[in-house]
Design a protein around this motif. Structure first.
Motif, PDB file in Angstrom:
ATOM      1  N   MET A   1       0.582  -1.291  -0.510  1.00 13.45           N
ATOM      2  CA  MET A   1      -0.275  -0.366   0.178  1.00 13.45           C
ATOM      3  C   MET A   1       0.743   1.548   0.149  1.00 13.45           C
ATOM      4  N   ILE A   2       0.214   1.665  -0.529  1.00 11.50           N
ATOM      5  CA  ILE A   2       1.367   3.415  -0.801  1.00 11.50           C
ATOM      6  C   ILE A   2       0.053   4.262  -0.244  1.00 11.50           C
ATOM      7  N   GLY A   3       0.249   5.304   0.896  1.00  9.00           N
ATOM      8  CA  GLY A   3       0.186   6.153   1.454  1.00  9.00           C
ATOM      9  C   GLY A   3       0.510   7.063   1.986  1.00  9.00           C
ATOM     10  N   TYR A   4      -0.026   7.668   3.389  1.00  5.26           N
ATOM     11  CA  TYR A   4       0.841   8.750   3.710  1.00  5.26           C
ATOM     12  C   TYR A   4       0.487   8.418   5.541  1.00  5.26           C
ATOM     13  N   THR A   5       1.790   9.168   6.031  1.00  9.11           N
ATOM     14  CA  THR A   5       1.551   7.999   7.917  1.00  9.11           C
ATOM     15  C   THR A   5       1.616   9.186   8.483  1.00  9.11           C
ATOM     16  N   SER A   6       0.877  10.106   9.173  1.00  9.17           N
ATOM     17  CA  SER A   6       0.924  11.141  10.093  1.00  9.17           C
ATOM     18  C   SER A   6       0.861  10.346  11.412  1.00  9.17           C
ATOM     19  N   ALA A   7       1.690  11.577  12.612  1.00  7.25           N
ATOM     20  CA  ALA A   7       1.767  10.935  13.829  1.00  7.25           C
ATOM     21  C   ALA A   7       2.621  12.260  14.900  1.00  7.25           C
ATOM     22  N   ALA A   8       0.909  12.089  15.565  1.00  3.55           N
ATOM     23  CA  ALA A   8       0.856  13.367  16.135  1.00  3.55           C
ATOM     24  C   ALA A   8       2.902  13.377  17.904  1.00  3.55           C
ATOM     25  N   VAL A   9       2.971  14.479  17.928  1.00  2.00           N
ATOM     26  CA  VAL A   9       4.037  14.428  19.014  1.00  2.00           C
ATOM     27  C   VAL A   9       4.001  15.633  20.158  1.00  2.00           C
ATOM     28  N   TRP A  10       3.962  15.677  21.061  1.00  2.98           N
ATOM     29  CA  TRP A  10       3.836  16.869  22.522  1.00  2.98           C
ATOM     30  C   TRP A  10       5.277  17.168  22.420  1.00  2.98           C
ATOM     31  N   ALA A  11       5.350  18.122  22.415  1.00  2.00           N
ATOM     32  CA  ALA A  11       7.126  18.639  22.193  1.00  2.00           C
ATOM     33  C   ALA A  11       7.655  18.206  23.251  1.00  2.00           C
ATOM     34  N   ASP A  12       6.918  19.002  24.051  1.00  2.00           N
ATOM     35  CA  ASP A  12       6.630  18.569  26.050  1.00  2.00           C
ATOM     36  C   ASP A  12       6.779  17.620  27.115  1.00  2.00           C
ATOM     37  N   ALA A  13       5.515  16.449  26.111  1.00  2.00           N
ATOM     38  CA  ALA A  13       5.980  15.521  26.620  1.00  2.00           C
ATOM     39  C   ALA A  13       7.289  14.914  26.572  1.00  2.00           C
ATOM     40  N   PHE A  14       7.302  14.887  25.193  1.00  2.00           N
ATOM     41  CA  PHE A  14       8.615  13.976  25.128  1.00  2.00           C
ATOM     42  C   PHE A  14       9.867  14.490  25.408  1.00  2.00           C
ATOM     43  N   VAL A  15      10.155  15.980  25.646  1.00  2.00           N
ATOM     44  CA  VAL A  15      11.395  16.301  25.857  1.00  2.00           C
ATOM     45  C   VAL A  15      11.671  15.794  27.365  1.00  2.00           C
ATOM     46  N   ASN A  16      10.258  16.290  28.039  1.00  3.06           N
ATOM     47  CA  ASN A  16      10.607  16.203  29.527  1.00  3.06           C
ATOM     48  C   ASN A  16      11.177  14.402  30.296  1.00  3.06           C
ATOM     49  N   SER A  17      10.236  13.634  29.142  1.00  2.00           N
ATOM     50  CA  SER A  17      10.577  12.150  29.664  1.00  2.00           C
ATOM     51  C   SER A  17      12.182  11.742  29.043  1.00  2.00           C
ATOM     52  N   VAL A  18      12.646  13.027  28.190  1.00  2.27           N
ATOM     53  CA  VAL A  18      13.889  12.271  27.983  1.00  2.27           C
ATOM     54  C   VAL A  18      14.978  13.083  29.031  1.00  2.27           C
ATOM     55  N   LEU A  19      14.110  14.165  29.725  1.00  2.00           N
ATOM     56  CA  LEU A  19      15.221  14.824  30.706  1.00  2.00           C
ATOM     57  C   LEU A  19      15.196  14.017  31.981  1.00  2.00           C
ATOM     58  N   ALA A  20      14.054  12.888  31.911  1.00  2.00           N
ATOM     59  CA  ALA A  20      13.916  12.520  32.632  1.00  2.00           C
ATOM     60  C   ALA A  20      14.805  11.655  33.486  1.00  2.00           C
ATOM     61  N   LYS A  21      14.754  11.259  32.525  1.00  2.00           N
ATOM     62  CA  LYS A  21      15.883   9.773  31.870  1.00  2.00           C
ATOM     63  C   LYS A  21      17.275  10.321  33.082  1.00  2.00           C
ATOM     64  N   ASP A  22      17.423  11.261  33.019  1.00  2.00           N
ATOM     65  CA  ASP A  22      19.233  12.290  32.465  1.00  2.00           C
ATOM     66  C   ASP A  22      18.455  12.913  33.874  1.00  2.00           C
ATOM     67  N   GLY A  23      17.640  12.329  34.924  1.00  2.00           N
ATOM     68  CA  GLY A  23      17.650  14.079  35.991  1.00  2.00           C
ATOM     69  C   GLY A  23      17.501  15.311  35.934  1.00  2.00           C
ATOM     70  N   ALA A  24      17.674  16.156  34.907  1.00  2.00           N
ATOM     71  CA  ALA A  24      17.624  17.040  34.353  1.00  2.00           C
ATOM     72  C   ALA A  24      16.383  18.146  33.870  1.00  2.00           C
ATOM     73  N   GLN A  25      14.986  17.560  34.693  1.00  2.00           N
ATOM     74  CA  GLN A  25      14.406  18.082  34.437  1.00  2.00           C
ATOM     75  C   GLN A  25      13.771  18.899  35.491  1.00  2.00           C
ATOM     76  N   ALA A  26      13.120  19.670  35.082  1.00  2.00           N
ATOM     77  CA  ALA A  26      13.075  20.922  35.975  1.00  2.00           C
ATOM     78  C   ALA A  26      14.052  21.423  36.816  1.00  2.00           C
ATOM     79  N   ARG A  27      15.236  21.845  36.198  1.00  2.00           N
ATOM     80  CA  ARG A  27      16.446  22.855  36.999  1.00  2.00           C
ATOM     81  C   ARG A  27      16.610  23.506  35.942  1.00  2.00           C
ATOM     82  N   ASP A  28      16.414  24.955  37.024  1.00  2.00           N
ATOM     83  CA  ASP A  28      16.853  26.256  36.847  1.00  2.00           C
ATOM     84  C   ASP A  28      17.739  26.716  36.222  1.00  2.00           C
ATOM     85  N   ASP A  29      18.756  25.747  36.764  1.00  4.79           N
ATOM     86  CA  ASP A  29      20.351  26.511  36.067  1.00  4.79           C
ATOM     87  C   ASP A  29      20.510  25.809  34.876  1.00  4.79           C
ATOM     88  N   PHE A  30      19.319  25.414  34.168  1.00  2.00           N
ATOM     89  CA  PHE A  30      19.789  24.085  33.189  1.00  2.00           C
ATOM     90  C   PHE A  30      19.072  25.540  31.444  1.00  2.00           C
TER      91      PHE A  30
END
Length: 376
Positions: A1-30
């Motif tokens: 099948m040939i067609g288009y696939t679209s996905a919705a990405v919530w940037a805030d949730a995505f970045v926060n989940s990444v930062l949470a892994k490194d312990g850098a979430q919600a740091r004022d000095d970052f």
């Protein structure tokens, strides 16, 4: 099948989940900005965290080895899900001591303890060396003191031996030794040796505490005595010959030497007197003098004495107008007596004639025998 696939990405949730892994979430000095475009455009900003990092001047002069974590600022674009994205991020440098305060404290305390320990060891070492030096010095002092004590003991022993030798010599002396005080006016006797007791007849208990004038009896008017008395007054040495008297009253000729003895301050404290009994020598001298002036057989004056007395009598007679009488007596046929009866008989005859001549002569007259003849 040939067609288009679209996905919705919530940037805030995505970045926060990444930062949470490194312990850098919600740091004022970052500081973090995510843009949904290939550049940092405010319109495409989809995520933000913190404020721009303001670097302190402190970090400009701190040595780099103190900065434990100094990340570089990042501004980078990338492709994700067929779309361009841009990320702008920065973090302040973290000083080494913030995360390693305990280790640094341990280091400091360890260094301090090491320094204190080193100082204590140095103190102990220095103290030990000082103690060794003191012990060596004290040992040397003890050795020197011991050596000096030994030398002093040897010197004292020699002095004691010398003193005992002198005492034995004085005790054994054939001449009288007297030690008397220099205190005026009596000069009392403090010591006499056995020879003094033998010569004078006085025991030590009878003379100690008394004056040597005891030996002079009533015969005080002598030139020798005056010389000794003057020497005692003037505290000087002297020598004189005079008559002294034993305990039994018999006279003896005394040749006496006196010398002052000074104490440690130079003051005369005593006198040492040496007394020599020269009675026999005086008797021998008197005998020699008598023999030189008198005839050995008859005891009459000899030719020399007769000549001297005649000269004196003549001078005296001329001076005072007196007469001088001279009588010459010769024994006739004296040779016949010697030849018939022997020389002993002749000698007895001469002695008898001398006695008869002495019997009628005055004390002031002089009777002499002229040589070995039978003339008077």
């Amino acid at each position: 099948m040939i067609g288009y696939t679209s996905a919705a990405v919530w940037a805030d949730a995505f970045v926060n989940s990444v930062l949470a892994k490194d312990g850098a979430q919600a740091r004022d000095d970052f500081y973090l900005r995510v843009y949904a475009s290939g550049r940092s455009e405010e319109a495409s900003l989809v995520y933000r965290q913190g404020n721009p990092v303001a670097r302190s001047e402190l970090f400009n002069w701190l040595p780099s080895w103190l900065l434990y974590d100094a990340p570089q600022d990042m501004s980078q674009s990338f492709e994700l899900a067929g779309k361009s994205w841009f990320v702008d991020a920065s973090a302040p440098p973290s000083i080494f001591t913030k995360k390693n305060a305990g280790s640094i404290l341990v280091l400091i305390l360890g260094s301090l303890l090491s320094f204190i320990g080193a100082a204590y060891l140095h103190f102990l070492s220095t103290r030990s060396k000082r103690i060794e030096q003191l012990v060596d010095a004290r040992t040397q002092q003890v050795r020197l003191a011991t050596q000096m004590m030994k030398e002093d003991i040897v010197a004292r022993k020699r002095a004691e031996d010398a003193l005992q030798l002198r005492e034995r010599a004085i005790e054994s002396s054939a001449h009288a030794i007297i030690i008397s005080s220099a205190k005026l006016p009596d000069h009392l006797v403090e010591y006499v040796n056995p020879a003094f007791e033998r010569i004078t007849g006085y025991t030590s208990s009878e003379i100690i505490g008394r004056n040597l004038e005891l030996l002079h009896g009533d015969d005080h008017e002598q030139l020798g005595l005056e010389e000794i008395r003057a020497a005692l007054r003037e505290q000087r040495s002297a020598n004189a010959v005079f008559r002294s008297y034993r305990k039994d009253g018999t006279m003896f000729w005394n040749d006496l030497y006196v010398a002052p003895v000074k104490d440690s301050s130079g003051r005369v404290s005593h006198f040492v007197t040496a007394l020599y009994d020269i009675t026999e020598m005086k008797s021998y001298e008197a005998e020699l003098e008598h023999q030189a002036q008198h005839d050995t057989l008859t005891g009459l004056a000899n030719r020399n004495v007769l000549s001297d007395r005649l000269s004196q009598a003549i001078v005296y007679g001329e001076l005072y107008g007196h007469r001088v009488w001279v009588v010459f007596v010769d024994l006739d046929r004296f040779k016949f007596v010697n030849d018939t009866l022997g020389h002993n008989a002749g000698d007895q005859l001469l002695k008898e004639v001398a006695l008869r001549l002495k019997a009628f002569a005055r004390e002031a007259d002089t009777i002499a025998r002229l040589g070995v003849t039978n003339s008077f």
